[in-house]
Design a protein around this motif. Structure first.
Motif, PDB file in Angstrom:
ATOM      1  N   THR A 104       1.657  -1.649  -5.679  1.00 60.64           N
ATOM      2  CA  THR A 104       3.079  -1.963  -5.467  1.00 60.64           C
ATOM      3  C   THR A 104       3.648  -2.685  -6.678  1.00 60.64           C
ATOM      4  O   THR A 104       4.838  -2.580  -6.954  1.00 60.64           O
TER       5      THR A 104
ATOM      6  N   LEU B  16       0.823  -1.209   2.764  1.00 60.14           N
ATOM      7  CA  LEU B  16       0.319  -2.572   2.558  1.00 60.14           C
ATOM      8  C   LEU B  16       0.592  -3.420   3.792  1.00 60.14           C
ATOM      9  O   LEU B  16      -0.300  -4.141   4.271  1.00 60.14           O
TER      10      LEU B  16
ATOM     11  N   ASP C 286      -5.836  -3.705  -3.671  1.00 60.22           N
ATOM     12  CA  ASP C 286      -5.436  -2.471  -4.360  1.00 60.22           C
ATOM     13  C   ASP C 286      -3.958  -2.149  -4.105  1.00 60.22           C
ATOM     14  O   ASP C 286      -3.237  -1.770  -5.034  1.00 60.22           O
ATOM     15  N   TYR C 287      -3.511  -2.259  -2.861  1.00 60.49           N
ATOM     16  CA  TYR C 287      -2.111  -1.962  -2.575  1.00 60.49           C
ATOM     17  C   TYR C 287      -1.178  -2.956  -3.258  1.00 60.49           C
ATOM     18  O   TYR C 287      -0.099  -2.587  -3.713  1.00 60.49           O
TER      19      TYR C 287
ATOM     20  N   LEU D  77       4.378   2.733  -0.139  1.00 61.67           N
ATOM     21  CA  LEU D  77       3.289   1.843  -0.553  1.00 61.67           C
ATOM     22  C   LEU D  77       3.430   0.467   0.097  1.00 61.67           C
ATOM     23  O   LEU D  77       2.450  -0.105   0.567  1.00 61.67           O
ATOM     24  N   TRP D  78       4.659  -0.053   0.130  1.00 62.11           N
ATOM     25  CA  TRP D  78       4.900  -1.345   0.770  1.00 62.11           C
ATOM     26  C   TRP D  78       4.577  -1.283   2.263  1.00 62.11           C
ATOM     27  O   TRP D  78       4.002  -2.218   2.829  1.00 62.11           O
TER      28      TRP D  78
END
Length: 179
Positions: A18, A31, A13-14, A27-28
């Motif tokens: 991203t 992750l 999902d991440y 977000l990065w």
């Protein structure tokens, strides 16, 4: 998915998110954190190493987008630490030094960042700097006692200093927060 323990689904999902928002450093970083933790669930040393390479790449992407964000720096430090202490890495000390620099930079930007305090304590544990590690993990507990990562690192500290019963209690506390 992360909270439920389904790290592979969380990573998928991440990675998708991203891709939709590639300029979002947070977000990065999220992750990267999940990739770091999932490295220990891989079936082989090589697979764990490859996952840590992915985590480090994600953390470096986050850092390139937000080099002044304390949380991004903290997660970059975490990725560097775990990568550097992996058995397939030859120059452990170089990665630990970089991890320490990133953690200290995060703390200079936000001295109350519980994740930065905890991850810095973890780096100090890996460098066998027990007294300093205890000081930083205690600060992390004061500021982020509700965070799984803080309890995990405290448990790691206790385990490393041969306080096994207390370590078990802290690992259990981490599991209560994030089963």
């Amino acid at each position: 998915f992360f909270d439920a323990g389904n790290l592979e689904a969380a990573i998928t999902d991440y990675q998708e998110i991203t891709g939709l928002d590639p300029q979002n450093a947070n977000l990065w970083a999220a992750l990267a954190r999940i990739q770091v933790y999932s490295s220990r669930l891989q079936t082989s040393t090589q697979d764990g190493f490859e996952r840590l390479e992915q985590a480090l790449s994600s953390a470096e992407q986050a850092f390139s987008l937000a080099p002044e964000d304390a949380s991004v720096l903290a997660i970059h430090a975490l990725a560097l630490d775990w990568y550097g202490t992996h058995p397939l890495v030859a120059d452990t000390q170089a990665y630990l030094n970089r991890a320490e620099q990133q953690a200290l930079r995060a703390l200079s930007l936000d001295p109350n960042n519980a994740l930065a305090l905890a991850y810095y304590a973890e780096i100090l544990i890996d460098q066998q700097k027990w007294t300093q590690a205890e000081q930083y993990i205690q600060q992390a507990l004061q500021r982020g006692g509700d965070l799984m990562d803080v309890h995990r690192v405290y448990a790691y500290y206790l385990e490393s200093t041969l306080n096994y019963n207390q370590a078990i209690e802290e690992y259990q506390a981490a599991l209560v927060i994030n089963p």
